[in-house]
Write a protein that holds these residues in place. Structure first.
Motif, PDB file in Angstrom:
ATOM      1  N   ARG A 167      44.536  52.699  84.189  1.00 54.72           N
ATOM      2  CA  ARG A 167      45.037  52.798  85.773  1.00 54.72           C
ATOM      3  C   ARG A 167      45.042  54.139  86.573  1.00 54.72           C
ATOM      4  NH1 ARG A 167      43.676  47.954  86.604  1.00 54.72           N
ATOM      5  NH2 ARG A 167      44.703  46.434  85.332  1.00 54.72           N
ATOM      6  N   ILE A 168      44.792  55.285  85.513  1.00 52.51           N
ATOM      7  CA  ILE A 168      44.824  56.720  85.895  1.00 52.51           C
ATOM      8  C   ILE A 168      43.688  57.063  86.560  1.00 52.51           C
ATOM      9  CG2 ILE A 168      45.473  59.153  85.663  1.00 52.51           C
ATOM     10  CD1 ILE A 168      47.516  57.728  83.835  1.00 52.51           C
ATOM     11  N   ALA A 169      43.223  57.745  87.926  1.00 53.16           N
ATOM     12  CA  ALA A 169      42.050  58.281  88.240  1.00 53.16           C
ATOM     13  C   ALA A 169      41.535  59.157  87.522  1.00 53.16           C
ATOM     14  CB  ALA A 169      41.929  58.629  89.587  1.00 53.16           C
ATOM     15  N   LEU A 170      39.997  59.465  87.287  1.00 56.99           N
ATOM     16  CA  LEU A 170      39.568  60.416  86.462  1.00 56.99           C
ATOM     17  C   LEU A 170      39.566  61.738  87.167  1.00 56.99           C
ATOM     18  CD1 LEU A 170      36.307  58.576  85.877  1.00 56.99           C
ATOM     19  CD2 LEU A 170      37.927  59.120  84.128  1.00 56.99           C
ATOM     20  N   ASP A 171      39.266  62.785  86.376  1.00 54.06           N
ATOM     21  CA  ASP A 171      39.422  63.996  87.032  1.00 54.06           C
ATOM     22  C   ASP A 171      38.760  64.128  88.490  1.00 54.06           C
ATOM     23  OD1 ASP A 171      40.749  65.082  84.828  1.00 54.06           O
ATOM     24  OD2 ASP A 171      38.782  65.685  83.778  1.00 54.06           O
ATOM     25  N   ASP A 172      39.226  65.090  89.278  1.00 54.22           N
ATOM     26  CA  ASP A 172      38.656  65.311  90.689  1.00 54.22           C
ATOM     27  C   ASP A 172      37.205  65.542  90.574  1.00 54.22           C
ATOM     28  OD1 ASP A 172      41.307  64.786  91.876  1.00 54.22           O
ATOM     29  OD2 ASP A 172      41.584  66.813  92.022  1.00 54.22           O
ATOM     30  N   VAL A 173      36.680  64.973  91.647  1.00 48.63           N
ATOM     31  CA  VAL A 173      35.055  65.402  91.728  1.00 48.63           C
ATOM     32  C   VAL A 173      35.164  66.908  92.214  1.00 48.63           C
ATOM     33  CG1 VAL A 173      33.173  64.849  93.184  1.00 48.63           C
ATOM     34  CG2 VAL A 173      34.502  63.044  92.502  1.00 48.63           C
ATOM     35  N   PRO A 174      34.287  67.526  91.512  1.00 50.76           N
ATOM     36  CA  PRO A 174      34.133  69.139  91.908  1.00 50.76           C
ATOM     37  C   PRO A 174      33.510  69.031  93.651  1.00 50.76           C
ATOM     38  CG  PRO A 174      32.443  68.383  90.726  1.00 50.76           C
ATOM     39  CD  PRO A 174      33.116  67.313  90.667  1.00 50.76           C
ATOM     40  N   GLY A 230      32.151  51.866 100.074  1.00 52.90           N
ATOM     41  CA  GLY A 230      32.432  52.969  99.074  1.00 52.90           C
ATOM     42  C   GLY A 230      31.916  54.535  99.327  1.00 52.90           C
ATOM     43  N   ARG A 231      32.381  55.396  98.214  1.00 54.53           N
ATOM     44  CA  ARG A 231      31.993  56.620  98.169  1.00 54.53           C
ATOM     45  C   ARG A 231      31.492  57.036  97.073  1.00 54.53           C
ATOM     46  NH1 ARG A 231      37.534  59.551  99.782  1.00 54.53           N
ATOM     47  NH2 ARG A 231      38.317  57.675  98.772  1.00 54.53           N
ATOM     48  N   LEU A 232      30.252  57.908  97.158  1.00 52.54           N
ATOM     49  CA  LEU A 232      29.496  58.312  96.082  1.00 52.54           C
ATOM     50  C   LEU A 232      29.543  59.671  96.019  1.00 52.54           C
ATOM     51  CD1 LEU A 232      27.278  58.083  93.787  1.00 52.54           C
ATOM     52  CD2 LEU A 232      25.676  57.954  95.648  1.00 52.54           C
ATOM     53  N   ALA A 233      29.634  60.367  95.087  1.00 55.34           N
ATOM     54  CA  ALA A 233      29.568  61.778  94.648  1.00 55.34           C
ATOM     55  C   ALA A 233      28.405  61.892  93.408  1.00 55.34           C
ATOM     56  CB  ALA A 233      30.906  62.340  94.356  1.00 55.34           C
ATOM     57  N   VAL A 234      27.833  63.068  93.540  1.00 52.06           N
ATOM     58  CA  VAL A 234      26.732  63.304  92.660  1.00 52.06           C
ATOM     59  C   VAL A 234      26.515  64.934  92.235  1.00 52.06           C
ATOM     60  CG1 VAL A 234      24.488  63.165  92.011  1.00 52.06           C
ATOM     61  CG2 VAL A 234      25.236  61.377  93.582  1.00 52.06           C
ATOM     62  N   TRP A 235      26.858  65.165  90.981  1.00 51.09           N
ATOM     63  CA  TRP A 235      26.736  66.575  90.604  1.00 51.09           C
ATOM     64  C   TRP A 235      26.287  66.615  89.213  1.00 51.09           C
ATOM     65  CZ3 TRP A 235      30.996  63.527  90.520  1.00 51.09           C
ATOM     66  CH2 TRP A 235      31.795  63.634  89.337  1.00 51.09           C
ATOM     67  N   ILE A 236      25.772  67.840  88.871  1.00 57.34           N
ATOM     68  CA  ILE A 236      25.507  68.247  87.658  1.00 57.34           C
ATOM     69  C   ILE A 236      26.346  68.943  86.851  1.00 57.34           C
ATOM     70  CG2 ILE A 236      23.680  69.463  86.275  1.00 57.34           C
ATOM     71  CD1 ILE A 236      21.709  68.549  88.448  1.00 57.34           C
ATOM     72  N   CYS A 243      27.144  60.416  88.412  1.00 58.25           N
ATOM     73  CA  CYS A 243      27.426  59.776  89.649  1.00 58.25           C
ATOM     74  C   CYS A 243      28.546  59.027  89.805  1.00 58.25           C
ATOM     75  CB  CYS A 243      26.432  58.769  89.798  1.00 58.25           C
ATOM     76  SG  CYS A 243      24.498  59.100  89.904  1.00 58.25           S
ATOM     77  N   ASP A 244      29.557  59.413  90.729  1.00 51.74           N
ATOM     78  CA  ASP A 244      31.030  58.887  90.696  1.00 51.74           C
ATOM     79  C   ASP A 244      30.885  58.070  92.028  1.00 51.74           C
ATOM     80  OD1 ASP A 244      33.933  59.748  89.618  1.00 51.74           O
ATOM     81  OD2 ASP A 244      33.893  59.242  91.954  1.00 51.74           O
ATOM     82  N   VAL A 245      31.269  56.585  91.822  1.00 54.14           N
ATOM     83  CA  VAL A 245      31.437  55.790  92.906  1.00 54.14           C
ATOM     84  C   VAL A 245      33.112  55.353  92.783  1.00 54.14           C
ATOM     85  CG1 VAL A 245      30.803  53.432  93.636  1.00 54.14           C
ATOM     86  CG2 VAL A 245      29.175  54.964  92.391  1.00 54.14           C
ATOM     87  N   LEU A 246      33.581  55.430  94.034  1.00 52.41           N
ATOM     88  CA  LEU A 246      35.027  54.989  94.558  1.00 52.41           C
ATOM     89  C   LEU A 246      34.991  54.050  95.652  1.00 52.41           C
ATOM     90  CD1 LEU A 246      37.900  55.913  93.599  1.00 52.41           C
ATOM     91  CD2 LEU A 246      37.647  57.596  95.608  1.00 52.41           C
ATOM     92  N   ASP A 247      35.869  53.020  95.314  1.00 52.00           N
ATOM     93  CA  ASP A 247      36.154  52.228  96.442  1.00 52.00           C
ATOM     94  C   ASP A 247      37.690  51.803  96.252  1.00 52.00           C
ATOM     95  OD1 ASP A 247      36.529  49.833  94.729  1.00 52.00           O
ATOM     96  OD2 ASP A 247      34.409  49.711  94.363  1.00 52.00           O
ATOM     97  N   ARG A 293      32.272  56.122  86.873  1.00 51.39           N
ATOM     98  CA  ARG A 293      31.489  57.539  86.876  1.00 51.39           C
ATOM     99  C   ARG A 293      30.402  57.286  85.713  1.00 51.39           C
ATOM    100  NH1 ARG A 293      35.179  62.789  86.602  1.00 51.39           N
ATOM    101  NH2 ARG A 293      35.426  62.052  88.616  1.00 51.39           N
ATOM    102  N   LEU A 294      29.335  57.551  86.136  1.00 47.90           N
ATOM    103  CA  LEU A 294      28.184  57.330  85.327  1.00 47.90           C
ATOM    104  C   LEU A 294      27.429  58.740  84.928  1.00 47.90           C
ATOM    105  CD1 LEU A 294      26.134  54.454  87.578  1.00 47.90           C
ATOM    106  CD2 LEU A 294      27.900  54.317  85.553  1.00 47.90           C
ATOM    107  N   HIS A 295      27.030  58.820  83.624  1.00 50.43           N
ATOM    108  CA  HIS A 295      26.619  60.064  83.187  1.00 50.43           C
ATOM    109  C   HIS A 295      25.243  59.881  82.466  1.00 50.43           C
ATOM    110  CE1 HIS A 295      30.769  62.011  82.577  1.00 50.43           C
ATOM    111  NE2 HIS A 295      31.365  60.731  82.935  1.00 50.43           N
ATOM    112  N   THR A 296      24.206  60.549  82.870  1.00 44.55           N
ATOM    113  CA  THR A 296      22.971  60.378  82.462  1.00 44.55           C
ATOM    114  C   THR A 296      22.473  61.987  81.939  1.00 44.55           C
ATOM    115  OG1 THR A 296      22.331  58.521  83.733  1.00 44.55           O
ATOM    116  CG2 THR A 296      20.632  59.785  82.644  1.00 44.55           C
TER     117      THR A 296
END
Length: 299
Positions: A167-174, A230-236, A243-247, A293-296
Motif C-alpha cells: 500500500r505504500i508508493a515506491l520511491d519518487d520518480v527522479p 494515467g501518468r507515465l515517467a521514463v528514465w534510465i 517505466c513508471d505508470v501511475l493512475d 514500475r517496469l525495469h528492463t
C-alpha cells in the motif's frame, strides 16, 4: 510460519504451510544447514526442489555427492530474477507433485538491485498468504549475512507486512525522467516514442517488443480501471530502462499478477504479463493510486 532451524520436522500433521529461514555467513554454513534440510526431506520420501543461484547449487551438489541426483535444481537468477515469478513457480511445482514438497531457495542472493531486494521482501510476505492452505509444502529460504536482511522480520506477521508494503508508493520518480499524461488516444504515440528511446540505448528488438507489450497492457489497465487516464515517467538508472505508470485506481488483491488470471477474467492479465516479460516489475496500490514500475536491462 518461521522456525528457528532448517531441521525442524514436517511430521505431525502441520496446520499449514511451513516457511523456514536461516542466515549464513559462509558456504560451509550454507551447506550445513541446507544439507540437513534436504536430507531430512529425502528420508521422509518428499519431493525436493532447490532454486538457488548457480554458485550455491554448485557447492550444495558437491556436498551432497550422489544424493544430488534426487533433487530438482533450478537457477534462481532465471526462475526468480523477477521475484514476482516465484509464487507461480512454486505453485507449478506443487501441482506437478501431489505428495509433500520441500523447497530450498535463496531469493535475496547477492548482486541484486535495491529495487529487487524490495520485491524479495514483499514476495516473502506474500508467500505466507499464497500458500497458507498448502499443508504439504515446506519452504526454506537462505539469506547471506552480507545482504543485511533479517528473516525474523520478513517471515513474521506476513499478512500485515504484505499489506503495508503493497500500500505504500515506491520511491519518487527522479527529476530527470521524461513524463507523459496519457489516455486512450496517446497509447500509440507512447509505444512509438518508447521504441525510439529503447532502440537508441541498445535494447534488443526482442526485449523491446516484450517491454512495449508489457507497458501497453499496464497503460490499458490505467484507462480501464484507473480513472481513464494515467501518468507515465521514463528514465534510465544503473543500466536499466525504467517505466513508471501511475493512475488513481485501487487494487485490492495482494496477489494480483502472481496468480494466473482466468482467460475470461477482467483483471490481472496485464500485471501477469508484465511480470513474465520484464526483468523486474513492481506494483503498489493504495486508497487512491496504483503504481506499476517496469525495469528492463539495457544489455
Amino acid at each position: 510460519m518461521l522456525k528457528d532451524s532448517a531441521t525442524d520436522s514436517l511430521h505431525g500433521a502441520p496446520a499449514g504451510f511451513l516457511h523456514d529461514a536461516f542466515v549464513h555467513v559462509s558456504d560451509e554454513e550454507f551447506v550445513q544447514r541446507s544439507a540437513a534440510f534436504v536430507q531430512e526431506g529425502l528420508a521422509a520420501g518428499e519431493t525436493i526442489v532447490a532454486v538457488l543461484p548457480p554458485e550455491r547449487t554448485a557447492v550444495l551438489r558437491d556436498a551432497l555427492g550422489p544424493l544430488h541426483h534426487e533433487i530438482r535444481f533450478n537457477d534462481m537468477t532465471v526462475a526468480g530474477g523477477n521475484p514476482a515469478r516465484l509464487i507461480p513457480y512454486w505453485r507449478g511445482v506443487i501441482e506437478k507433485h501431489p505428495g509433500p514438497v520441500r523447497g530450498l531457495c535463496e531469493p535475496a542472493y547477492p548482486g541484486r538491485s535495491a529495487a529487487a531486494y524490495d520485491e524479495v521482501l514483499l514476495h516473502e510476505a506474500l508467500s505466507d498468504i499464497a500458500f497458507a492452505e498448502d499443508r504439504a509444502f515446506r519452504l526454506c529460504c537462505a539469506y547471506e549475512a552480507s545482504v543485511g536482511i533479517d528473516p525474523t522480520v520478513t517471515h513474521s506477521g506476513a499478512e500485515a507486512l504484505a499489506e503495508k508494503g503493497f500500500r505504500i508508493a515506491l520511491d519518487d520518480v527522479p527529476d530527470r525522467a521524461e513524463r507523459w499524461e496519457f489516455g486512450p488516444d496517446e497509447l500509440g504515440q507512447i509505444r512509438q516514442w518508447l521504441s525510439g528511446q529503447a532502440a537508441s540505448h541498445g535494447v534488443s528488438r526482442d526485449r523491446l517488443e516484450d517491454l512495449s507489450l508489457a507497458l501497453h497492457e499496464i497503460c490499458t489497465n490505467s484507462i480501464r480501471f484507473g480513472g481513464g487516464r494515467g501518468r507515465l515517467a521514463v528514465w534510465i538508472a544503473d543500466g536499466t530502462l525504467i517505466c513508471d505508470v501511475l493512475d488513481c485506481g485501487r487494487i485490492d488483491d495482494l496477489l494480483v499478477g502472481r496468480v494466473l488470471p482466468p482467460l475470461d477474467g477482467l483483471g490481472g492479465r496485464g500485471v501477469w504479463l508484465a511480470n513474465q516479460l520484464c526483468d523486474l516489475a513492481q506494483l503498489r496500490s493504495g486508497d487512491d493510486f496504483t503504481q506499476v514500475r517496469l525495469h528492463t536491462r539495457l544489455r
